[in-house]
Design a protein around this motif. Structure first.
Motif, mmCIF file in Angstrom:
data_model
loop_
_atom_site.group_PDB
_atom_site.id
_atom_site.type_symbol
_atom_site.label_atom_id
_atom_site.label_comp_id
_atom_site.label_asym_id
_atom_site.label_seq_id
_atom_site.Cartn_x
_atom_site.Cartn_y
_atom_site.Cartn_z
ATOM 1 N N PHE A 63 94.711 -52.320 67.179
ATOM 2 C CA PHE A 63 95.622 -51.968 68.113
ATOM 3 C C PHE A 63 95.612 -50.938 69.014
ATOM 4 O O PHE A 63 95.368 -50.797 70.440
ATOM 5 C CB PHE A 63 97.066 -52.455 68.090
ATOM 6 N N ALA A 64 95.532 -49.807 68.338
ATOM 7 C CA ALA A 64 95.427 -48.486 69.009
ATOM 8 C C ALA A 64 94.058 -48.269 69.638
ATOM 9 O O ALA A 64 93.947 -47.720 70.496
ATOM 10 C CB ALA A 64 95.584 -47.328 67.802
ATOM 11 N N GLY A 65 93.074 -48.463 68.812
ATOM 12 C CA GLY A 65 91.506 -48.309 69.347
ATOM 13 C C GLY A 65 91.430 -48.987 70.545
ATOM 14 O O GLY A 65 90.848 -48.747 71.532
ATOM 15 N N LEU A 66 91.791 -50.438 70.505
ATOM 16 C CA LEU A 66 91.440 -51.074 71.864
ATOM 17 C C LEU A 66 92.220 -50.874 73.131
ATOM 18 O O LEU A 66 91.749 -50.619 74.157
ATOM 19 C CB LEU A 66 91.691 -52.658 71.668
ATOM 20 N N GLY A 67 93.444 -50.464 72.714
ATOM 21 C CA GLY A 67 94.364 -49.861 73.813
ATOM 22 C C GLY A 67 93.947 -48.408 74.182
ATOM 23 O O GLY A 67 94.040 -48.219 75.424
ATOM 24 N N THR A 68 93.427 -47.790 73.400
ATOM 25 C CA THR A 68 92.950 -46.300 73.854
ATOM 26 C C THR A 68 91.628 -46.496 74.724
ATOM 27 O O THR A 68 91.647 -45.897 75.849
ATOM 28 C CB THR A 68 92.531 -45.632 72.632
ATOM 29 N N VAL A 69 90.868 -47.380 74.508
ATOM 30 C CA VAL A 69 89.603 -47.664 75.172
ATOM 31 C C VAL A 69 89.821 -48.074 76.815
ATOM 32 O O VAL A 69 89.416 -47.515 77.619
ATOM 33 C CB VAL A 69 88.585 -48.571 74.523
ATOM 34 N N ILE A 70 90.682 -49.206 76.511
ATOM 35 C CA ILE A 70 91.106 -49.955 78.068
ATOM 36 C C ILE A 70 91.986 -48.811 79.097
ATOM 37 O O ILE A 70 91.484 -48.822 80.035
ATOM 38 C CB ILE A 70 91.922 -51.177 77.623
ATOM 39 N N ILE A 71 92.735 -47.961 78.245
ATOM 40 C CA ILE A 71 93.558 -47.060 79.011
ATOM 41 C C ILE A 71 92.424 -46.125 79.659
ATOM 42 O O ILE A 71 92.876 -45.628 80.757
ATOM 43 C CB ILE A 71 94.576 -46.598 78.215
ATOM 44 N N LEU A 72 91.600 -45.503 78.812
ATOM 45 C CA LEU A 72 90.734 -44.765 79.166
ATOM 46 C C LEU A 72 89.895 -45.267 80.621
ATOM 47 O O LEU A 72 89.764 -44.662 81.504
ATOM 48 C CB LEU A 72 89.622 -44.254 78.264
#
Length: 116
Positions: A63-72
């Motif tokens: 959840f955190a990893g995918l969210g971080t990449v997409i938000i970047l």
């Protein structure tokens, strides 16, 4: 399949919440603040639903990893934020971690364990 759909929606709602959070200027603008809070709430509900019966550490990392990449990526595309080499290395490491966490471990063949 249901897990990945739920995770995708949870991450998507989190990304939408972050976008509106940036438009709320520190929660000083009412409508973007309400939208951000609403989408965060829905994202957390979906996150709670998908963690049922799953390893919390693995789901949380996905959840955190995918969210971080997409938000970047959204920051780069929508808000003209710069992406440095260090950020790119971080994204590659996150994606490698997400890929390794999403793989199912191979079961051990019977009869190869330690005899006690």
């Amino acid at each position: 399949m249901r897990f990945w759909m739920g995770l995708s929606f949870a991450v998507a709602f989190e990304v939408i919440a972050v976008i509106f959070l940036s438009y709320s200027y520190g929660l000083t603008k009412l409508l973007p603040s309400i939208i951000a809070i609403t989408f965060y709430f829905i994202s957390i509900l979906l996150y709670m639903w998908i963690t049922r019966g799953k390893e919390v550490g693995v789901v949380g990392a996905l959840f955190a990893g995918l969210g971080t990449v997409i938000i970047l990526l959204v920051g780069y595309l929508a808000f003209n934020e710069k992406i440095s080499t260090l950020k790119l290395i971080g994204v590659v490491l996150i994606l490698a971690g997400v890929a390794s966490l999403s793989r199912k471990p191979k079961p051990k063949p019977k009869g190869t364990g330690v005899i006690q």
